[in-house]
Write an enzyme that holds these catalytic residues in place. Structure first.
Site, PDB file in Angstrom:
ATOM      1  N   HIS A 168      -2.384  -9.615   2.681  1.00  0.00           N
ATOM      2  CA  HIS A 168      -3.188  -8.490   2.868  1.00  0.00           C
ATOM      3  C   HIS A 168      -4.684  -8.778   2.230  1.00  0.00           C
ATOM      4  O   HIS A 168      -4.497  -9.221   1.212  1.00  0.00           O
ATOM      5  CB  HIS A 168      -2.689  -7.116   2.594  1.00  0.00           C
ATOM      6  CG  HIS A 168      -3.398  -6.047   3.286  1.00  0.00           C
ATOM      7  ND1 HIS A 168      -3.632  -5.852   4.578  1.00  0.00           N
ATOM      8  CD2 HIS A 168      -3.862  -4.730   2.670  1.00  0.00           C
ATOM      9  CE1 HIS A 168      -4.326  -4.709   4.778  1.00  0.00           C
ATOM     10  NE2 HIS A 168      -4.671  -4.057   3.467  1.00  0.00           N
ATOM     11  N   CYS A 179      -7.027  -7.628   8.862  1.00  0.00           N
ATOM     12  CA  CYS A 179      -7.545  -7.147   7.436  1.00  0.00           C
ATOM     13  C   CYS A 179      -8.472  -8.021   6.686  1.00  0.00           C
ATOM     14  O   CYS A 179      -9.472  -7.230   6.208  1.00  0.00           O
ATOM     15  CB  CYS A 179      -6.214  -6.963   6.694  1.00  0.00           C
ATOM     16  SG  CYS A 179      -5.409  -8.483   6.277  1.00  0.00           S
ATOM     17  N   ASP A 231      -7.692   0.504   1.261  1.00  0.00           N
ATOM     18  CA  ASP A 231      -6.957  -0.328   2.077  1.00  0.00           C
ATOM     19  C   ASP A 231      -7.494   0.047   3.713  1.00  0.00           C
ATOM     20  O   ASP A 231      -7.613   0.903   3.982  1.00  0.00           O
ATOM     21  CB  ASP A 231      -5.391   0.163   2.157  1.00  0.00           C
ATOM     22  CG  ASP A 231      -4.580  -0.635   2.838  1.00  0.00           C
ATOM     23  OD1 ASP A 231      -4.752  -1.542   3.763  1.00  0.00           O
ATOM     24  OD2 ASP A 231      -3.291  -0.721   2.525  1.00  0.00           O
TER      25      ASP A 231
END
Length: 519
Positions: A163, A57, A181
């Site tokens: 994240h 990520c 995201d």
């Protein structure tokens, strides 16, 4: 017959999140666009990508932002194309390690800096929710810089823990932030309350013991040419940087320090092993082309800048003190691992091998031939530079690479890489140790007990009177060291509500080498 486990996406917990593509999410978008808080969205969405591994990520987020800022990676992605992909961002942390355990906030910031961006980091224990809100508002009104947030998914009622994702927009009236995201296989883009996102950021990463936060990424306006860089992939990098920023002030508080030589001795005789390897000089690599024996104008320009920086380092008063100490303290040099066991030929061979891997693909072996001279393309006069040529053995016929070596006339008394007196002007250990000291924070010297010595040394290490080129170089090294040590950078308040961020810091570099790509 066997069964295979699999998961297809997750249901986005709503509330607190609002899916971007939902009717309510679309309405928030339209209203935020009308108010001017979606200016950065279109660049980001143009380069929005899904992370290629479950733990990538941070890498995918950074790749999206770097591409949105139109930063040239300086090396190829696939075919002739230069492009950022999360699988290319490996200069600060090995991809195999990231694949298993993810990546820290500090390493993402370091990656951004190493790949040609200006980065300003803010951990939540060093700023406030109000400050975060101001930066979100300012950032989403600009295409010139973007925000990356590091947060804990649990606070948003999502599965998972730490994240990273970019911020795509802001609805000021509803105080909601659009998160793009990068784990699109799991959750789609969504709006979340800013206060809840702050709470999710205001958590501690268990792996590092440090708070999460956010960072602002923008382009560097200075040309990508640099002589010195921090080797952030070195195993002992964090130990070395913490020694520089935390241990040295303690050592300097001793009453026994009475001279400049004492200061230099204390710094380096107590240093961790291989401290000198923390800072490396940047060697530019290119393919060996038989058709042309000349440098391009751009290659010559970059090399001239490197040579000028090297010359300016060697003209500093501190450099003279470092040389004198190195020549008089050879036993201590060995203890502190400041003697070098690598010849210039060995260094050149390693650099040519690294260059060959990037320029030509997988390489079995590389050897470097003796140094030669090359005529500069800038002028018809016989202007020569140092070239280290290497041959590489591949599955197909042998190919060659060259390393362009910055060089200036080194004064007598300087050390070569093997610790002996040298007249060659290539970058060496004495230059690196000088840069290390000059790059330390000015507050470091406030710990010196003797007032007169403190004042004298302040004058020696002050960057105020240095040429602008050299001063910018040291500012860059300072930024690298701070990022490697995990220290959040501070940003002037004038950054807020500006279309383009301030502070012109340096350039583009990839771990230890600037690469030339060939279309």
């Amino acid at each position: 017959m066997a069964a295979i486990a699999g998961v297809y996406r997750r249901t986005l917990p709503s509330p607190p999140a609002i899916e971007f593509a939902s009717p309510q999410g679309k309405q928030l978008f339209v209203e935020a666009l009308t108010k001017g808080n979606m200016d950065g969205f279109f660049k980001l969405i143009s380069y929005y990508q899904t992370q290629s591994e479950p733990a990538y990520c941070g890498l995918a987020t950074l790749a999206v932002v770097l591409n949105a800022l139109s930063i040239d990676p300086g090396r190829k992605w696939k075919g002739p194309w230069r492009w950022f992909d999360d699988t290319m961002l490996d200069c600060c942390e090995p991809l195999e390690k990231v694949k298993i355990s993810g990546i820290s906030f500090g390493k993402v910031a370091c990656l951004a800096h190493c790949n040609g961006a200006k980065v300003d980091t803010f951990r939540t224990n060093e700023c406030t929710e109000a400050t975060f809100r101001e930066y979100v508002s300012s950032c989403t009104r600009s295409e010139d810089y973007h925000m990356i947030v590091s947060y804990h998914r649990g606070y948003l009622k999502q599965t998972g823990s730490g994240h990273f994702s970019p911020v795509g927009g802001y609805h000021a009236e509803k105080d909601m932030v659009l998160i793009l995201d990068v784990a699109r296989f799991k959750y789609p883009p969504h709006w979340v309350p800013l206060t809840l996102l702050w709470d999710a950021m205001n958590t501690v990463d268990e792996d590092t013991g440090l708070h999460r936060g956010f960072m602002l990424i923008s382009r560097l306006e200075r040309a990508p040419s640099i002589l010195y860089t921090v080797s952030c992939r070195q195993v002992d990098c964090e130990t070395a940087t913490k020694y520089l920023t935390e241990m040295i002030p303690h050592l300097l508080s001793s009453e026994d320090i009475e001279s400049v030589d004492d200061i230099i001795s204390v710094i380096f005789t107590s240093a961790p092993k291989n401290l000198k390897n923390l800072i490396n000089w940047v060697a530019e690599v290119r393919k060996l082309e038989d058709k042309s024996k000349c440098l391009s104008e751009e290659e010559n320009r970059r090399l001239v800048i490197k040579e000028e920086i090297l010359k300016q380092v060697q003209e500093t008063e501190l450099y003279k003190h470092v040389i004198r100490w190195l020549l008089s303290e050879s036993p201590c040099m060995c203890d502190a691992s400041f003697s070098s066991h690598s010849s210039f030929r060995e260094i050149a061979s390693e650099v040519c091998h690294q260059g060959a891997q990037l320029l030509c693909g997988n390489v079995d072996y590389a050897t470097c031939s003796k140094s030669s001279q090359l005529k500069s393309a800038k002028t018809d006069n016989l202007q020569f530079i140092s070239i280290a040529s290497g041959s590489i053995i591949m599955k197909d016929p042998e190919r060659g690479v060259e390393m362009l070596v910055p060089c200036c006339q080194r004064k007598s008394g300087s050390l070569s890489e093997d610790g002996s007196n040298a007249s060659n002007g290539n970058p060496s250990v004495d230059d690196v140790l000088t840069v290390l000291i000059l790059a330390l924070p000015p507050s470091t010297w406030s710990y010196l007990k003797h007032l007169k010595l403190r004042e004298d040394f302040y004058g020696i290490v002050s960057t105020d009177n240095l040429p602008d080129l050299l001063r910018q170089e040291f500012l860059t090294v300072v930024q690298y060291v701070r990022l490697a040590a995990g220290i959040a950078s501070t940003t002037p308040a004038t950054f807020l509500n500006r279309r383009s961020p301030p502070l012109k810091l340096l350039q583009h570099s990839l771990s230890e080498i600037i690469w030339n790509s060939f279309d």
